[in-house]
Design a protein around this motif. Structure first.
Motif, mmCIF file in Angstrom:
data_model
loop_
_atom_site.group_PDB
_atom_site.id
_atom_site.type_symbol
_atom_site.label_atom_id
_atom_site.label_comp_id
_atom_site.label_asym_id
_atom_site.label_seq_id
_atom_site.Cartn_x
_atom_site.Cartn_y
_atom_site.Cartn_z
ATOM 1 N N LEU A 84 94.196 43.139 52.816
ATOM 2 C CA LEU A 84 95.082 42.473 51.866
ATOM 3 C C LEU A 84 94.591 41.077 51.499
ATOM 4 O O LEU A 84 95.247 40.373 50.736
ATOM 5 N N ARG A 85 93.447 40.681 52.049
ATOM 6 C CA ARG A 85 92.894 39.376 51.688
ATOM 7 C C ARG A 85 92.335 39.427 50.269
ATOM 8 O O ARG A 85 91.837 40.448 49.807
ATOM 9 N N ARG A 86 92.406 38.296 49.576
ATOM 10 C CA ARG A 86 91.859 38.214 48.232
ATOM 11 C C ARG A 86 90.330 38.238 48.305
ATOM 12 O O ARG A 86 89.710 37.534 49.093
ATOM 13 N N ALA A 87 89.731 39.073 47.474
ATOM 14 C CA ALA A 87 88.277 39.173 47.419
ATOM 15 C C ALA A 87 87.792 38.646 46.076
ATOM 16 O O ALA A 87 88.349 38.990 45.030
ATOM 17 N N ASP A 88 86.778 37.815 46.117
ATOM 18 C CA ASP A 88 86.199 37.295 44.873
ATOM 19 C C ASP A 88 84.722 37.032 45.090
ATOM 20 O O ASP A 88 84.248 36.929 46.220
ATOM 21 N N ASP A 89 84.006 36.944 44.008
ATOM 22 C CA ASP A 89 82.557 36.769 44.086
ATOM 23 C C ASP A 89 82.168 35.341 44.453
ATOM 24 O O ASP A 89 80.998 35.079 44.733
ATOM 25 N N GLN A 90 83.123 34.420 44.452
ATOM 26 C CA GLN A 90 82.812 33.031 44.778
ATOM 27 C C GLN A 90 82.780 32.784 46.279
ATOM 28 O O GLN A 90 82.223 31.788 46.729
ATOM 29 N N THR A 91 83.409 33.678 47.055
ATOM 30 C CA THR A 91 83.454 33.504 48.502
ATOM 31 C C THR A 91 82.508 34.505 49.142
ATOM 32 O O THR A 91 82.759 35.716 49.074
ATOM 33 N N PRO A 92 81.424 34.043 49.755
ATOM 34 C CA PRO A 92 80.461 34.976 50.353
ATOM 35 C C PRO A 92 81.112 35.861 51.416
ATOM 36 O O PRO A 92 81.835 35.382 52.290
ATOM 37 N N GLY A 93 80.863 37.150 51.305
ATOM 38 C CA GLY A 93 81.347 38.087 52.313
ATOM 39 C C GLY A 93 82.783 38.523 52.155
ATOM 40 O O GLY A 93 83.250 39.378 52.917
ATOM 41 N N SER A 94 83.515 37.990 51.147
ATOM 42 C CA SER A 94 84.942 38.316 51.054
ATOM 43 C C SER A 94 85.172 39.790 50.723
ATOM 44 O O SER A 94 86.089 40.416 51.254
ATOM 45 N N ARG A 95 84.338 40.347 49.841
ATOM 46 C CA ARG A 95 84.513 41.756 49.497
ATOM 47 C C ARG A 95 84.133 42.662 50.669
ATOM 48 O O ARG A 95 84.774 43.703 50.901
ATOM 49 N N ALA A 96 83.112 42.300 51.407
ATOM 50 C CA ALA A 96 82.725 43.090 52.573
ATOM 51 C C ALA A 96 83.813 43.049 53.643
ATOM 52 O O ALA A 96 84.087 44.057 54.302
ATOM 53 N N ILE A 97 84.443 41.881 53.806
ATOM 54 C CA ILE A 97 85.519 41.757 54.793
ATOM 55 C C ILE A 97 86.725 42.584 54.367
ATOM 56 O O ILE A 97 87.374 43.241 55.195
ATOM 57 N N GLN A 98 87.050 42.555 53.062
ATOM 58 C CA GLN A 98 88.159 43.387 52.583
ATOM 59 C C GLN A 98 87.846 44.866 52.788
ATOM 60 O O GLN A 98 88.714 45.648 53.188
ATOM 61 N N ARG A 99 86.597 45.263 52.545
ATOM 62 C CA ARG A 99 86.201 46.652 52.768
ATOM 63 C C ARG A 99 86.298 47.011 54.255
ATOM 64 O O ARG A 99 86.693 48.129 54.613
ATOM 65 N N LEU A 100 85.953 46.070 55.126
ATOM 66 C CA LEU A 100 86.118 46.290 56.563
ATOM 67 C C LEU A 100 87.579 46.566 56.892
ATOM 68 O O LEU A 100 87.895 47.481 57.670
ATOM 69 N N GLY A 101 88.482 45.802 56.309
ATOM 70 C CA GLY A 101 89.903 46.024 56.536
ATOM 71 C C GLY A 101 90.339 47.400 56.096
ATOM 72 O O GLY A 101 91.155 48.058 56.765
ATOM 73 N N HIS A 102 89.793 47.859 54.973
ATOM 74 C CA HIS A 102 90.135 49.194 54.487
ATOM 75 C C HIS A 102 89.676 50.263 55.487
ATOM 76 O O HIS A 102 90.426 51.193 55.794
ATOM 77 N N TRP A 103 88.452 50.131 55.999
ATOM 78 C CA TRP A 103 87.948 51.125 56.933
ATOM 79 C C TRP A 103 88.696 51.074 58.262
ATOM 80 O O TRP A 103 88.950 52.126 58.879
ATOM 81 N N LEU A 104 89.050 49.898 58.731
ATOM 82 C CA LEU A 104 89.830 49.815 59.973
ATOM 83 C C LEU A 104 91.189 50.482 59.800
ATOM 84 O O LEU A 104 91.689 51.140 60.722
ATOM 85 N N THR A 105 91.796 50.329 58.617
ATOM 86 C CA THR A 105 93.056 51.011 58.341
ATOM 87 C C THR A 105 92.851 52.522 58.340
ATOM 88 O O THR A 105 93.685 53.273 58.868
ATOM 89 N N TYR A 106 91.746 52.976 57.759
ATOM 90 C CA TYR A 106 91.450 54.415 57.774
ATOM 91 C C TYR A 106 91.324 54.928 59.209
ATOM 92 O O TYR A 106 91.910 55.958 59.573
ATOM 93 N N PHE A 107 90.558 54.217 60.030
ATOM 94 C CA PHE A 107 90.363 54.655 61.413
ATOM 95 C C PHE A 107 91.693 54.709 62.170
ATOM 96 O O PHE A 107 91.971 55.679 62.883
ATOM 97 N N THR A 108 92.499 53.677 62.047
ATOM 98 C CA THR A 108 93.753 53.634 62.804
ATOM 99 C C THR A 108 94.767 54.643 62.267
ATOM 100 O O THR A 108 95.575 55.170 63.035
ATOM 101 N N ASP A 109 94.737 54.915 60.969
ATOM 102 C CA ASP A 109 95.600 55.967 60.429
ATOM 103 C C ASP A 109 95.195 57.330 60.988
ATOM 104 O O ASP A 109 96.054 58.149 61.337
ATOM 105 N N ARG A 110 93.910 57.591 61.074
ATOM 106 C CA ARG A 110 93.451 58.861 61.627
ATOM 107 C C ARG A 110 93.821 58.984 63.104
ATOM 108 O O ARG A 110 94.101 60.076 63.593
#
Length: 482
Positions: free
Chosen positions: A118-144
């Motif tokens: 749920l963190r805001r991702a933008d191209d101005q902050t290095p790594g923000s999109r990768a961190i948001q994607r990490l959150g998505h995958w962790l949610t997938y793992f814990t849902d499973r």
């Protein structure tokens, strides 16, 4: 806890040695799982202090957070490691598997995943999109992890506890150190109980996370934090203190890391149950669907689950639990024995057979439906009409017609409903012989997912369009208006 499980726990407590609860391993174990240990900072939830992870037991990666300021570098490094592992699994056609020490670690990753996706991702902050994607995958793992029988994210204490029973309480089994000691004590100890007592020694015991122990915080971690704050205030070089922190955290987490791989080796010694292959295929399908969603859409899931999403989750979880229990029983004699003590399975000799019984189907065609009676002294809590299976003929299905209790036993009248073939080409192999001892459990039948409405088709009280709007976006006319 069932009667058999209580008996095994009592026996383990008496002998000092863990007892086998299963003959087979009922969850798939990857050849290359991603092990992960998390330690949290004192205070806010889901704010990692350190993460140790990797696929090589001899080369763990350690990511630590700075003493002060943002923990973005740790999260970015963690995202890179997890994403690389997931991409490798995708290229090899395998589903990723994440192994953590205990159930508390699963909940911690769930909280962390919710925060990151749920963190805001933008191209101005290095790594923000990768961190948001990490959150998505962790949610997938814990849902499973909430779906019984899945193997995307498994706490090792639960995995071990499914297959071994110790002489300590289920709550104590959540300590990976004592649980492994009970199951596979070192040679210099006389029993699993003695090994567990030694593992609990405060001088050497290390919590498996995500919380740290008070002694570690007060005696080892806080002095380094104070020294860092003092050096920072004086403008001194902080590199030696960062190296000292990494060394401290490595020494603290290494014993848990080694025990996790020890647990992995123990589980590998168990033969994999036949029905595990079917669930493994479902795991690959779910992973592919999630990867496609991220590639094609990628929007993070909302913080609060809507009504339709909740219904879908329950529709997956409840049948999965039933199917997993039935498949375990079909595969494993130890599980069948336990279910016989709870009335969810029964066994006994065949007393009568009506081999030529037929009936007319919905189309009027004559169907072969043999009937027979089983006498059992087991408690039978399965109601008439319940579909059953027997491990002697995995593809056959049976239906309880009547259950008659007598003074000495219980008579169960059964009808074979599937697996016997048509009348023209009957499969006589499914017909039991008089006197044959059969065991019956719930059938591991798999139901199709029901169709659910889209969010736009649900009322506003359940997350749909606001009141006063139709599904096409036009305002509805009030009843008191012309």
């Amino acid at each position: 806890m069932s009667l058999l499980a209580s008996l095994l726990r009592t026996r383990a407590a008496s002998t000092g040695h863990a007892e086998h609860a299963c003959q087979l391993r009922h969850l798939h174990l990857s050849d290359r799982p991603l092990m992960m240990i998390t330690l949290n900072r004192t205070g806010p939830t889901a704010r990692p202090l350190a993460v140790m992870l990797g696929t090589d037991p001899y080369r763990p990666q350690l990511h630590t957070a700075p003493f002060s300021g943002t923990n973005t570098p740790l999260l970015a490094a963690l995202a890179d490691t997890v994403t690389t592992y997931i991409d490798t699994c995708r290229r090899t056609g395998e589903a990723p598997q994440l192994l953590v020490p205990n159930a508390q670690s699963v909940q911690y990753l769930k909280d962390l995943g919710t925060d990151l996706r749920l963190r805001r991702a933008d191209d101005q902050t290095p790594g923000s999109r990768a961190i948001q994607r990490l959150g998505h995958w962790l949610t997938y793992f814990t849902d499973r992890a909430e779906i019984p029988g899945t193997a995307a994210l498994i706490p090792l204490t639960g995995f071990l506890g499914m297959h071994w029973i110790t002489g300590q309480s289920p709550l104590e089994d959540e300590d990976l150190a004592t649980l492994v000691a009970w199951i596979d004590p070192p040679r210099h100890t006389t029993s699993g109980r003695d090994a567990a007592d030694q593992a609990e020694d405060p001088a050497t015991h290390r919590p498996a996370g995500p919380t740290t122990g008070a002694a570690f915080d007060n005696d080892e971690l806080i002095p380094i934090l104070y020294a860092h704050a003092h050096a920072r205030a004086r403008g001194q070089d902080q590199t030696p203190l960062l190296q000292e922190l990494n060394s401290l955290l490595t020494q603290h987490m290494q014993p848990t890391w080694d025990r996790m791989w020890h647990a992995y080796a123990l589980l590998q010694t168990l033969p994999e149950a036949p029905n595990t292959a079917r669930r493994r295929t479902l795991e690959r399908t779910a992973f592919t669907e999630e990867h496609n969603y991220l590639t094609q859409d990628g929007r993070p899931r909302p913080a609060r689950e809507q009504a339709v999403a909740t219904a879908v989750r329950l529709a997956r979880t409840e049948p999965a639990a039933t199917a997993f229990a039935a498949e375990r029983a079909a595969d494993d004699p130890f599980v069948r024995a336990e279910l016989r003590t709870t009335g969810e399975a029964f066994a006994g000799p065949v007393t009568t057979i009506e081999a030529k019984h037929t009936l007319r189907g919905p189309t009027g065609r004559r169907l072969w439906r043999p009937r027979f009676t089983v006498s059992t002294t087991d408690p039978v809590l399965l109601e008439p009409g319940r579909p059953l299976a027997s491990h002697t003929h995995p593809n056959a299905r049976y239906r309880i017609r009547t259950v008659t209790h007598t003074d000495s036993d219980t008579l169960v009248d059964l009808e074979i409903t599937a697996g016997m073939g048509p009348i023209a080409r009957p499969n006589h192999a499914v017909l039991p012989e008089p006197g044959a001892i059969l065991v019956f459990t719930r059938a591991p039948d798999h139901h199709r997912m029901p169709e659910f409405p889209t969010r736009d088709q649900t009322p506003w009280t359940h997350g749909g369009p606001p009141a006063g709007h139709t599904h096409d976006g036009n305002e509805e006319q009030s009843e008191d208006k012309p």
